[in-house]
Design a protein around this motif. Structure first.
Motif, PDB file in Angstrom:
ATOM      1  N   VAL B 563       0.841  -1.188   0.000  1.00 36.20           N
ATOM      2  CA  VAL B 563       0.000   0.000   0.000  1.00 36.20           C
ATOM      3  C   VAL B 563       0.880   1.243   0.000  1.00 36.20           C
ATOM      4  O   VAL B 563       0.645   2.203  -0.745  1.00 36.20           O
ATOM      5  CB  VAL B 563      -0.942  -0.009   1.211  1.00 36.20           C
ATOM      6  N   LYS B 564       1.931   1.220   0.825  1.00 34.12           N
ATOM      7  CA  LYS B 564       2.835   2.368   0.894  1.00 34.12           C
ATOM      8  C   LYS B 564       3.414   2.686  -0.487  1.00 34.12           C
ATOM      9  O   LYS B 564       3.469   3.850  -0.906  1.00 34.12           O
ATOM     10  CB  LYS B 564       3.985   2.065   1.865  1.00 34.12           C
ATOM     11  N   LEU B 565       3.818   1.632  -1.184  1.00 31.13           N
ATOM     12  CA  LEU B 565       4.396   1.858  -2.510  1.00 31.13           C
ATOM     13  C   LEU B 565       3.389   2.541  -3.423  1.00 31.13           C
ATOM     14  O   LEU B 565       3.736   3.428  -4.198  1.00 31.13           O
ATOM     15  CB  LEU B 565       4.841   0.528  -3.119  1.00 31.13           C
ATOM     16  N   GLN B 566       2.144   2.107  -3.310  1.00 30.67           N
ATOM     17  CA  GLN B 566       1.131   2.714  -4.163  1.00 30.67           C
ATOM     18  C   GLN B 566       0.805   4.143  -3.725  1.00 30.67           C
ATOM     19  O   GLN B 566       0.449   4.974  -4.555  1.00 30.67           O
ATOM     20  CB  GLN B 566      -0.141   1.855  -4.179  1.00 30.67           C
ATOM     21  N   ALA B 593       8.386   8.313   3.834  1.00 35.52           N
ATOM     22  CA  ALA B 593       8.943   7.108   3.200  1.00 35.52           C
ATOM     23  C   ALA B 593      10.451   7.053   3.360  1.00 35.52           C
ATOM     24  O   ALA B 593      11.043   5.981   3.433  1.00 35.52           O
ATOM     25  CB  ALA B 593       8.569   7.091   1.720  1.00 35.52           C
ATOM     26  N   LYS B 594      11.049   8.192   3.401  1.00 40.53           N
ATOM     27  CA  LYS B 594      12.503   8.254   3.506  1.00 40.53           C
ATOM     28  C   LYS B 594      13.003   7.555   4.762  1.00 40.53           C
ATOM     29  O   LYS B 594      14.087   6.982   4.780  1.00 40.53           O
ATOM     30  CB  LYS B 594      12.921   9.737   3.550  1.00 40.53           C
ATOM     31  N   ARG B 602      12.168   3.039   1.006  1.00 41.39           N
ATOM     32  CA  ARG B 602      13.135   4.149   1.060  1.00 41.39           C
ATOM     33  C   ARG B 602      13.727   4.398  -0.318  1.00 41.39           C
ATOM     34  O   ARG B 602      13.820   5.521  -0.796  1.00 41.39           O
ATOM     35  CB  ARG B 602      14.249   3.815   2.047  1.00 41.39           C
ATOM     36  N   ASP B 603      14.098   3.307  -0.984  1.00 44.60           N
ATOM     37  CA  ASP B 603      14.669   3.434  -2.326  1.00 44.60           C
ATOM     38  C   ASP B 603      13.699   4.105  -3.284  1.00 44.60           C
ATOM     39  O   ASP B 603      14.056   4.992  -4.053  1.00 44.60           O
ATOM     40  CB  ASP B 603      15.008   2.035  -2.882  1.00 44.60           C
ATOM     41  N   ARG B 604      12.473   3.618  -3.204  1.00 44.86           N
ATOM     42  CA  ARG B 604      11.468   4.137  -4.129  1.00 44.86           C
ATOM     43  C   ARG B 604      11.281   5.638  -3.904  1.00 44.86           C
ATOM     44  O   ARG B 604      11.227   6.419  -4.861  1.00 44.86           O
ATOM     45  CB  ARG B 604      10.146   3.398  -3.914  1.00 44.86           C
ATOM     46  N   ARG B 609      11.709  11.035  -5.778  1.00 49.17           N
ATOM     47  CA  ARG B 609      12.006  12.432  -5.493  1.00 49.17           C
ATOM     48  C   ARG B 609      12.949  13.004  -6.563  1.00 49.17           C
ATOM     49  O   ARG B 609      12.717  14.077  -7.112  1.00 49.17           O
ATOM     50  CB  ARG B 609      12.644  12.564  -4.102  1.00 49.17           C
ATOM     51  N   GLN B 610      13.978  12.257  -6.863  1.00 49.26           N
ATOM     52  CA  GLN B 610      14.913  12.728  -7.884  1.00 49.26           C
ATOM     53  C   GLN B 610      14.235  12.913  -9.237  1.00 49.26           C
ATOM     54  O   GLN B 610      14.550  13.806 -10.002  1.00 49.26           O
ATOM     55  CB  GLN B 610      16.059  11.711  -8.044  1.00 49.26           C
TER      56      GLN B 610
END
Lengths: 424, 1136
Positions: B563-566, B593-594, B602-604, B609-610
């Motif tokens: 869910v977080k990823l989405q 998320a960071k 964290r990676d995502r 962000r970048q």
């Protein structure tokens, strides 16, 4: 060295509480620990019925069947048709049933030596050897109380001391030298109605599954032919190996040299739906009220198209929804039980008399606060009708060749409910 | 010699005293035996006895678990009932999985026990523990070796079965020999057992492969149904790649199939499926084109349809028309009846064969049978449904009529329900979808939630596949969103998401509805799906999307990972489309998320962000962020998990697991060009050719098989009557099948019939030539015993078919049955009629045996009893049990490869054939005889003489018999039973027994036919007057010591070049005389022992090989004449 070993490697018998109570290896010994994979799968499946019959483990494959509260778990090492193993395991269970009257843990434990001898004969190097009950019974006599008494006195054994002649002849299912003083041949035509009736009472699906079980006690080598009045009725037939297929193809006559004793001659199917008469109807009203934690239950069973025969042995079982706490019902006929743990309602009706239709009616108590169950349970009905084959199949005559005497011949018809389900 | 009884006598009193003592005394004896074999062979009997005593104490201290002492005591007792009780308890221990291996020595002693049940249980034990206690297991081997020679076929078979089940590598050579011998046994049952033993040996030592393949090849040629299944099983395990071995047996296997036992049928059908895939062309190669056009036509207009059809027809006409190989047709036709088998495995095997091999139009027949299996046990249902699921994707039409049989009952187990659902989904098409959906509606209300979830997925699949119902399905699923069960809702969401992806624009309402659900739905997968939907189609719901993100940001830390990823995903997409409203929210989410625990998240966050937030460092990708995130995504295809599973052979374990199982044989693709079909032509001996020609003219309906069955009736005492009856039924019914099959094949016949006919004739001519050649070769071949046997079979078979041919010719009426059918029938007839041949030969043998034959000997399957000795084991009358344990052991210790043949089979060496009556002298009747070296069944004092009579005249020779024997005093003759008639060209083989009274005087007698008498005489070589004896080196020396002086004859000789190997010497000696090898410690000494047949006097042969070519031969025998003659014969044999 290359170990290419096929077919059945080992067999474990496991009871419901997970004890391995018998193991047999036809090749090198496989450790009991292989069953851990099975237990794992069993745990995952929750319900015994849902244990997958084929389990893959790192070094083996486990193929299992569940019969009479026993798991027959076989260990396989390489590719083999799974049905081959499953069919064989069922044959083993059938043989136990045949020998001990029941295929239970106690029966197997009590007769462990015979079980071992049987398994030894049935499988050689993992490949089925003698699976015909007639041959096995010649090799290893089934235990009876009388024989065990005699054995203990005289010191004789259960192992047959005659040669299993059947194994050598080209009719392996019949043993030689059969002798009876009363020569009898009985045929039971048993038909089961599989049906799904929908809410409105119309038939969604119906077919007849029939079998002819025989009990043949005839001396010598009788050659029988059984003919029907209306053989075209039979839609799809499977035969005991003794039946001459070509004769059936050309003349629709069952011609065979029977095995000795009890066996299933044919099983058949009558699937065209308009041929299937449904002998009972069910009127039902099952409803759960919103927010009142109660519901109504009212079921009436009545006869229909019964061709003048009485419908008897009627039993209705219903798996009620989980929210049901208890049921307060009154039956006009028979008695009912409700198990609050499994939520199974069973109503033993007995005989249906058209004058006064059996009815079961009352209040359903629901768990308070729980939402009303959305689904209505389906009703599973069992019944029996004596002296009637619902498909209309009739045996015409039975002729015997090859022997001089005159046998007594009997045919019995019976219709039962098979998987008979009424959706509500 | 040490025999067991003295030891036991010695022990018995002690064992009564206390069980401990019994154990102590017995175990060392056996322990010594288990030691290094060479060391033991050096022991003398007198050494052994003292040895036993000191070790007693040692054994006590090492001490085995005491709880088994009582069992050991019982096993050592001489009461069978006690032994039996002990064995029963031991077997129960094994069954429980308890270790009973320490009882091995005590148990193995009972291997020769007379009581059948004890013996059987000992076998059970032995097979279980032999692998662990190899040395001790060797003790039992010789019992089985003796059993292998028993006149009773069931005992031979059982001995072989147990012997081959003992997994001890040392005995590989013994097993190999035993299998080879059993493979040419008279009894089909023994041959079947040999076939069973092959995989056992192979798994023990795969180096034997080449030899085993030879045996398999031989057994594949066997014509009995009993053997067929077992040998194909062996073939599949040992050399499945040697498909070439099948060619010659293909038609025979097809024809025998229906009479093979069920389990064999399964194996044969599976193997033939593979075979057919390599040898025939695809029957659907043309139809694959048709199929495409048909599919097009479904949607196309009628005009197009006809056009297509025409074009198709044109293209087809250009291609070579496909004609099914008659052998391919034969296979399909002969397997079809097996669909009615009661055995589910057989039905499945046929079903997969049809699925993989049959023309598309014919595959339908299997559906009915498979549907029938659904009534069986749930495990059977499970497997069948898996296969039906695969089939129903490829050939939907096949199961459509049975749609309702897959309807689900509430009582079905969940795994069955889900499989049925799979099949129903596969079967759904435009016409039946409404019925299916109505059925699905019922399922959705089921109490079984897993099943409901599966139903929802099924509805989704139906909706994607059938455009017409997509909206209906979607609406239905949306309704489910208000279901009370969360699982149902979640599953619906996931499915709706997939459906919406197909046509998002029209369904913003549904998306809005789903956005509301985020408050209630807790199932992570469903939440994730909703978020993805909103993100993906945020432009359709511009007002709601930022609000959803706001809510999600609030609960972010409590969400599941997917869910977080989405959520991150949604935030990114919103940032790109609607940065005004969502910029801060996005930053907040990314910050959360960071610091998430999960590094993926964290990676995502870092990545996104970048990508989306323009900074100085951010690269060129920033510009394309929108394209990256909001690209058009293809809609997922919902397809069955059973798609493409049919690259595994159906019905196989690999198919079920959808993974290649160990040992899976890949089902090959059809070849592009058909391999030469003539490889399957079997050499048809002359007699069938005539009949098949006749048949071609007359079109006789009556098939050979049943006919010959009828003919053979009288030879099978018990079964004769029913058999002849079955013949009638068979013949009458065959008309039905032939007519039905001809209907099917009409088309092909029209095309291929004429060709085939000419081909066939050519083939026959070829065969004729071949046969002539074979006949020429036949002469020298007779020298070996095996070829004698096989010819015997051939001849018997020939005779029978001739008989069969007679009535057929008469019955013939002009009728037009299919050409091809008759061709295949004629080829099959040869093999079929052969089925009975061995039994006939056997029956003849049986007749030879006088009725006085000991009845009790035949009683039991497992009576490996050698105490009522068959002739070749003359046992010194004093020590009855001498052949048992200790002797066996001594014999065994030296069992190495070179020794084995002599030990095992005296009859194995080359057997010479002598002429009794020359063809010229006999006016066309030629008679040969040989010494079979088998014990003569009726009388142990007689030498068995195998006589082979060939009729080379043009007329039938009747009532062949022996009469007026002129014999010297004391000699006796047991005539063979009268041969009633011998047809021209036929050969009969009979056995007679002659008691030569240990002299080489000829036995003179007359051989009579109905017209003539011939004076003949049989003169035995001295080497044939004896039978081998098994003895130990010690025994040999002891006996040799008694036979010195006058009884000893010594001769010097020089060994020629080629006779200087162990093997050659042993072979020459055993061919010159029927002797058994005696183990010997010294390298260059060879010992043999035998007994004269009549008087039972010992004949001992010692051959000492000195340096170079020099050797010395010594024969010890109280029969001096025999000794002298034997020396001469052996020297002659060695000099050759």
């Amino acid at each position: 060295m290359c170990f290419q070993q096929k077919m059945i490697h080992s067999l474990f018998l496991i009871n419901c509480s997970g004890d391995i109570f018998l193991e047999k290896h036809w090749k090198s010994v496989v450790s009991q620990s292989v069953c851990d994979y099975f237990f794992e799968a069993q745990e995952k499946a929750i319900d015994v019925e849902n244990v997958p019959p084929v389990i893959s483990t790192p070094h083996h494959y486990l193929i299992s069947i569940y019969r009479d509260k026993i798991f027959f778990v076989s260990v396989i090492q390489t590719e083999v048709p799974p049905l081959f193993v499953i069919e064989f395991l069922h044959r083993v269970a059938d043989t136990f049933q045949d020998y001990f009257g029941e295929c239970s843990e106690t029966a197997i434990k009590d007769n462990v030596v015979i079980v071992y001898e049987l398994l030894e004969e049935m499988l050689d190097n993992g490949f089925p050897l003698a699976t015909e009950s007639n041959i096995l019974k010649e090799l290893i006599k089934p235990p009876t109380i009388l024989r065990s008494v005699v054995n203990s006195i005289t010191g004789s054994s259960n192992v047959g001391d005659t040669l299993p002649t059947g194994q050598l002849s080209n009719i392996p299912w019949r043993r030689a030298g059969v002798k009876y003083t009363n020569n009898e041949a009985y045929f039971d035509v048993i038909e089961e109605i599989d049906a799904i009736i929908d809410k409105s009472g119309s038939t969604v699906f119906a077919e007849i599954q029939g079998v002819i079980d025989s009990c043949i006690k005839l001396s010598g080598m009788p050659d029988l032919s059984l003919s029907f009045m209306n053989p075209r009725l039979l839609d799809d037939v499977s035969f005991h190996p003794c039946i001459r297929f070509k004769r059936w193809e050309s003349e629709r006559v069952l011609s065979f040299i029977p095995p000795d004793g009890n066996f299933r001659l044919i099983s058949y199917r009558v699937s065209s739906q308009n041929l299937v008469a449904i002998p009972v109807y069910v009127k039902h009203l099952i409803s759960f009220k919103e927010n009142s934690s109660s519901g109504r239950f009212d079921v009436t069973i009545g006869p229909k198209q019964n061709m003048g025969k009485t419908v008897e042995g009627v039993v209705m079982t219903v798996h009620m929804p989980k929210a049901v706490l208890n049921m307060n019902l009154t039956a006009t006929q028979g008695s009912y039980t409700f198990d609050p743990v499994t939520k199974v309602l069973a109503w033993d009706v007995g005989k249906i008399t058209p004058q006064k239709l059996p009815n079961l009616k009352g209040i359903v108590n629901l768990q308070s606060g729980a939402p009303k169950p959305e689904e209505n349970p389906s009703l599973n009905i069992q019944f029996k009708i004596q002296q009637l084959a619902i498909s209309g199949l009739k045996v015409n005559r039975l002729d015997m060749y090859g022997e001089k005497y005159k046998p007594f011949k009997g045919v019995k018809y019976i219709t039962k409910a098979g998987k008979f389900q009424v959706r509500t | 010699m040490l025999s067991l009884p003295p030891v036991q006598k010695l022990l018995r009193p002690k064992s009564v005293v206390g069980s401990d003592v019994a154990k102590e005394v017995t175990s060392p004896v056996l322990a010594t035996e288990a030691g290094p074999p060479t060391c033991y062979s050096a022991l003398r009997a007198d050494e052994l006895r003292p040895l036993a005593a000191p070790k007693d104490e040692g054994a006590a201290s090492t001490g085995q678990p005491p709880r088994h002492d009582d069992l050991k005591e019982m096993l050592d007792s001489n009461k069978d009932s006690l032994k039996l009780e002990a064995m029963k308890r031991i077997v129960a221990m094994i069954a429980w999985g308890k270790n009973a291996s320490d009882l091995f020595p005590a148990v193995v002693k009972n291997v020769a026990c007379k009581n059948i049940e004890v013996k059987k249980l000992v076998y059970v034990y032995l097979v279980r523990y032999a692998e662990e206690q190899q040395d001790l297991a060797l003790l039992s081997i010789s019992t089985f070796q003796r059993g292998l020679k028993d006149p009773n076929q069931l005992i031979r078979a059982s001995a072989l079965r147990v012997l081959s089940s003992i997994r001890v590598p040392i005995i590989v050579p013994i097993m190999m020999l035993a299998i080879k011998e059993a493979a040419s046994d008279m009894s089909p049952y023994v041959r079947k057992t040999a076939a069973h033993a092959i995989p056992k040996l192979y798994s023990l030592d795969s180096d034997q492969k080449d030899q085993l393949i030879e045996v398999i090849e031989k057994l594949l040629a066997d014509k009995t149904t009993l053997v067929a299944g077992s040998v194909v099983m062996a073939f599949e395990e040992v050399c499945p790649e040697r498909i070439d071995l099948i060619h010659k047996n293909y038609r025979k296997l097809c024809n025998l199939l229906i009479d093979v036992e069920e389990w064999g049928q399964v194996v044969i059908i599976n193997m033939l499926t593979r075979y057919a895939r390599t040898q025939f062309l695809s029957p659907n190669q043309n139809e694959s084109l048709l199929e495409e056009s048909a599919e097009k036509a479904f949607y196309g207009s009628e005009e197009e349809d006809t056009k297509d059809a025409k074009a198709e027809a044109a293209s087809l006409a250009k291609r070579k028309p496909y004609v099914m190989d008659p052998d391919h047709r034969l296979l399909l036709r002969n397997t079809k009846p097996l669909l009615q088998s009661r055995n589910a495995a057989v039905v499945m095997a046929v079903a997969q064969l049809y699925f993989h091999l049959a023309p598309k139009a014919e595959v339908g027949v299997i559906a009915k049978a498979l549907v029938r299996l659904l009534r069986s046990h749930s495990e059977v249902q499970y497997v069948v449904l898996q296969n039906v699921a695969t089939m129903s994707i490829k050939r939907r039409g096949m199961f459509e009529p049975y749609l309702k049989s897959f309807y689900i009952r509430s009582t079905d187990p969940t795994q069955i329900k889900i499989l049925k659902l799979e099949v129903l989904t596969n079967l759904a098409n435009e016409t039946n979808i409404s019925t299916i959906l109505r059925e699905f509606q019922t399922y959705i209300r089921s109490m079984d939630k897993d099943f409901v979830a599966a139903t929802i997925q099924a509805i989704g699949r139906c909706a994607t596949n059938i455009g017409k119902v997509r909206d209906t399905c979607l609406n239905g699923l949306v309704q489910l969103l208000s279901n009370r069960d969360e699982l149902v809702v979640a599953e619906s969401v996931v499915v709706i998401k997939k459906l919406l992806q197909m046509q998002p624009a029209q369904h913003s309402e549904i998306i809005k509805h789903m956005a509301k659900l985020t408050d209630n739905i807790q199932v992570p997968m469903a939440r994730a799906s909703i978020l993805w939907l909103i993100g993906e189609y945020c432009e359709h719901v511009p007002k709601i999307a930022p609000d959803v993100l706001r809510k999600m940001a609030k609960s972010f830390t409590n969400e599941e990972d997917i869910v977080k990823l989405q959520v991150i995903n949604l935030a990114a997409k919103l940032y790109l489309t609607n940065s005004k409203q969502s910029k801060l929210l996005t930053q907040y989410v990314l910050n959360l998320a960071k610091y998430d625990q999960n590094y993926d998240i964290r990676d995502r966050a870092r990545f996104i962000r970048q990508l989306i937030v323009p900074t100085e460092k951010s690269g060129a990708l920033n510009k394309y962020a929108k394209k990256l995130f909001l690209a058009q995504k293809p809609a997922p295809i919902l397809e069955s998990s059973f798609k493409d599973r049919d690259h595994f052979q159906l019905g196989s374990l690999s198919h079920l697991l959808n993974a290649k199982a160990v040992g899976y044989q890949e089902l090959p693709d059809w070849p592009d060009e058909a391999p030469d079909p003539s490889v399957r032509n079997v050499e048809v001996p002359e007699w069938t050719k005539c009949t098949s020609r006749e048949k071609r003219k007359d079109k006789v309906e009556k098939p050979f098989y049943s006919d010959s069955e009828g003919e053979s009736g009288p030879t099978e005492s018990a079964d004769s009557e029913p058999e002849s009856d079955s013949e009638e039924s068979g013949s009458s019914s065959s008309s039905g099948t032939s007519s039905s099959s001809s209907e099917e094949e009409d088309e092909e016949e029209e095309e291929g019939g004429s060709e085939e006919q000419s081909e066939d004739k050519e083939g026959e001519e070829e065969e004729e030539e071949k046969r002539k050649k074979k006949k020429e070769k036949g002469g020298p071949r007779k020298a070996s015993p095996r070829s004698v046997g096989s010819e015997e079979e051939e001849e018997a078979e020939g005779k029978k078919v001739k008989k069969a041919a007679g009535p057929q010719g008469k019955k013939g009426h002009a009728e037009t049955s299919s050409e091809e059918a008759s061709a295949s029938e004629s080829s099959s007839s040869g093999s079929d009629s052969g089925t009975e041949a061995p039994t006939v030969v056997e029956a003849k043998r049986r007749k030879v045996i006088p009725s006085s034959k000991a009845g009790p000997k035949e009683i039991s399957l497992l009576d490996l009893d050698d105490f009522t000795p068959p002739p070749p084991q003359p046992v010194p009358s004093s020590s009855i049990i001498s052949t048992s344990l200790v002797t066996d052991l001594e014999g065994l210790t030296l069992t190495d490869t070179s020794l084995a043949p002599a030990l095992l089979s005296p009859a194995f060496g080359a057997v010479r054939t002598y002429e009794l009556l020359h063809r010229m002298a006999g006016e066309g009747l030629s008679v040969e005889y040989c010494f079979s070296r088998r014990p003569f069944p009726g009388d142990p004092h007689m030498v068995a003489v195998q006589i082979q009579i060939s009729n080379n005249t043009d007329a039938e020779v009747k009532s062949l018999r022996v009469s007026e024997p002129k014999l010297l005093a004391g000699m006796r003759i047991q005539e063979f039973p009268e041969i009633e008639s011998l047809a021209p060209g036929d050969t009969a083989s009979v056995v007679m027994g002659i008691d030569f009274c240990d002299s080489t005087q000829a036995a003179n007698f007359q051989l009579c036919t109905h017209t003539r008498h011939f004076y003949v005489s049989i003169q035995p070589p001295v080497g044939e007057l004896m039978a081998p004896v098994f003895m130990s080196e010690n025994e040999f020396r002891k006996e040799q010591g008694k036979l010195t002086g006058m009884s000893e004859i010594t001769e010097k000789l020089t060994l020629p070049e080629k006779c200087r190997s162990d093997h050659a010497i042993v072979q020459q000696v055993t061919s010159a005389a029927n002797v058994g090898r005696v183990p010997c410690g010294a390298d260059n000494e060879y010992r043999f022992a035998a007994k004269t047949v009549t008087s039972g006097s010992l004949v001992l042969i010692t051959l000492e090989w000195r340096e170079g070519a020099a050797a010395q031969l010594t024969v010890n025998s109280e029969k001096m004449v025999i000794g002298t003659m034997l020396v001469k014969d052996i020297i002659q044999a060695l000099a050759q």
